[in-house]
Design a protein around this motif. Structure first.
Motif, PDB file in Angstrom:
ATOM      1  N   ASP A 105      23.928  90.103   8.934  1.00  0.00           N
ATOM      2  CA  ASP A 105      23.690  88.643   8.864  1.00  0.00           C
ATOM      3  C   ASP A 105      24.778  88.145   7.910  1.00  0.00           C
ATOM      4  OD1 ASP A 105      20.890  89.340   8.941  1.00  0.00           O
ATOM      5  OD2 ASP A 105      20.556  89.360   6.381  1.00  0.00           O
ATOM      6  N   LEU A 106      24.943  86.456   9.071  1.00  0.00           N
ATOM      7  CA  LEU A 106      26.541  86.152   9.589  1.00  0.00           C
ATOM      8  C   LEU A 106      26.718  85.044   8.175  1.00  0.00           C
ATOM      9  CD1 LEU A 106      27.211  84.563  12.946  1.00  0.00           C
ATOM     10  CD2 LEU A 106      27.542  87.180  11.853  1.00  0.00           C
ATOM     11  N   ALA A 107      27.217  85.074   7.345  1.00  0.00           N
ATOM     12  CA  ALA A 107      27.723  84.364   5.986  1.00  0.00           C
ATOM     13  C   ALA A 107      28.030  82.234   6.166  1.00  0.00           C
ATOM     14  CB  ALA A 107      29.273  84.530   5.667  1.00  0.00           C
ATOM     15  N   VAL A 113      22.892  88.698  13.957  1.00  0.00           N
ATOM     16  CA  VAL A 113      23.685  89.628  15.156  1.00  0.00           C
ATOM     17  C   VAL A 113      23.205  90.734  15.187  1.00  0.00           C
ATOM     18  CG1 VAL A 113      25.784  89.960  16.955  1.00  0.00           C
ATOM     19  CG2 VAL A 113      25.507  87.636  15.259  1.00  0.00           C
ATOM     20  N   ALA A 114      22.983  91.669  16.295  1.00  0.00           N
ATOM     21  CA  ALA A 114      22.494  92.994  16.754  1.00  0.00           C
ATOM     22  C   ALA A 114      23.558  93.775  17.514  1.00  0.00           C
ATOM     23  CB  ALA A 114      21.096  93.375  16.419  1.00  0.00           C
ATOM     24  N   LEU A 142      20.368  87.698  17.883  1.00  0.00           N
ATOM     25  CA  LEU A 142      20.769  87.822  18.343  1.00  0.00           C
ATOM     26  C   LEU A 142      21.471  89.587  19.223  1.00  0.00           C
ATOM     27  CD1 LEU A 142      22.730  87.026  21.530  1.00  0.00           C
ATOM     28  CD2 LEU A 142      24.570  86.572  19.442  1.00  0.00           C
ATOM     29  N   LEU A 143      21.001  89.300  20.027  1.00  0.00           N
ATOM     30  CA  LEU A 143      21.291  90.865  20.352  1.00  0.00           C
ATOM     31  C   LEU A 143      22.411  91.316  20.953  1.00  0.00           C
ATOM     32  CD1 LEU A 143      20.890  94.799  19.903  1.00  0.00           C
ATOM     33  CD2 LEU A 143      19.318  94.343  22.482  1.00  0.00           C
ATOM     34  N   VAL A 144      23.866  92.065  20.742  1.00  0.00           N
ATOM     35  CA  VAL A 144      24.989  92.189  21.627  1.00  0.00           C
ATOM     36  C   VAL A 144      25.133  94.437  22.005  1.00  0.00           C
ATOM     37  CG1 VAL A 144      25.760  89.775  21.530  1.00  0.00           C
ATOM     38  CG2 VAL A 144      26.866  92.355  19.951  1.00  0.00           C
TER      39      VAL A 144
END
Length: 291
Positions: free
Chosen positions: A106-108, A114-115, A173-175
């Protein structure tokens, strides 16, 4: 303008130590992205090393010299989840929990989860295996069956994680290197590729089923348009790189609100074969930051 955006990268480094010898650290500083998803670290945790200017969240897995994923973020993430700390619930994924294939943060500073995934390469079904025409010894379709079981389980796990992010008020978001090329535009020689792992009809159908205007969007294809490319992987062998004969198997799949904020995509393909950092190139997308 790009500096005001959230730049996110997916990059299969094909061994972080080898990539560093080929110039990965110079690329990292030059690119200056906000979030970088790495696949195939292929080394023990104590040899991953530092990434100046970034916090590294990673899972190297338990198989020596294989797999390993990481997410590098400018700020320490608000939360980190791997399949070791948060085992997958979907049936069929349990045996992969210690393999270093998935990490999620989890971005701060943004309401975004983002995974990063390194999906198994797989193999051919038994009926397509021809002794003497394969790089590997025929296995009766064992690798193919394992990949298809993984895809079946990960479809449910991905949906669960997407919904968990939504409940938390976050985009998802999956990258990663998904080891699947989805469309004919994603493979240079797509006719021949129809009988190759990574472009089999059932793999492409699985990819199609993950996409929906209300669930996940193929961000790179949306930005690049309905035309060939952008390629992201070229074999080390022969002149594939120089002739630009490759595949697009490295992806960004985003929830609709985040995908709508994607402004540009770049693939960091090196200028010449002797400058290659990996057999993959970094796929960089610039997203307008969430309010």
């Amino acid at each position: 303008m790009k500096a005001a955006q959230l730049t996110v990268v997916s990059f299969n480094v094909n061994g972080i130590r080898a990539a560093r010898r080929r110039g990965f650290d110079e690329w990292l500083q030059r690119r200056g992205a906000d979030v970088i998803g790495l696949q195939e670290l292929r080394c023990p945790a104590d040899l991953v090393g530092d990434f100046p200017g970034y916090t590294a969240s990673f899972d190297v897995g338990s198989i020596p010299g294989r797999n390993g994923v990481a997410l590098l973020t400018r700020l320490p993430p608000a939360a980190v989840r791997t399949w070791v700390t948060h085992p997958p619930k979907a049936r069929g994924l349990g045996e992969y929990a210690s393999h270093g294939r998935y990490v999620e943060v989890d971005l701060a500073d943004q309401p975004v989860t983002v995974a990063c995934l390194y999906l198994p390469k797989g193999g051919l079904p038994a009926e397509l295996q021809r002794p003497g025409s394969m790089r590997e010894k025929p296995d009766g379709g064992a690798k193919y069956r394992r990949k298809m079981a993984f895809l079946d389980g990960f479809a449910r796990e991905l949906e669960r994680n997407r919904l968990a992010a939504r409940r938390a008020g976050r985009e998802f978001l999956l990258v990663g290197d998904l080891n699947i090329a989805h469309l004919e535009h994603d493979v240079t020689n797509w006719r021949a590729a129809r009988r190759m792992e990574g472009f089999l009809p059932e793999e492409r159908e699985w990819f199609s089923a993950r996409l929906s205007p209300r669930k996940l969007i193929d961000v790179v294809r949306t930005l690049h348009g309905d035309r060939p490319g952008p390629l992201t992987w070229w074999s080390w062998a022969g002149a594939s790189f120089a002739k630009d004969v490759g595949w697009r198997i490295d992806h960004h799949l985003a929830t609709p609100a985040l995908a709508a904020r994607a402004r540009w995509v770049e693939v960091d393909k090196e200028a010449s074969p002797d400058q290659r950092v990996s057999d993959h190139a970094a796929v960089v997308v610039g997203y307008e930051r969430m309010p």
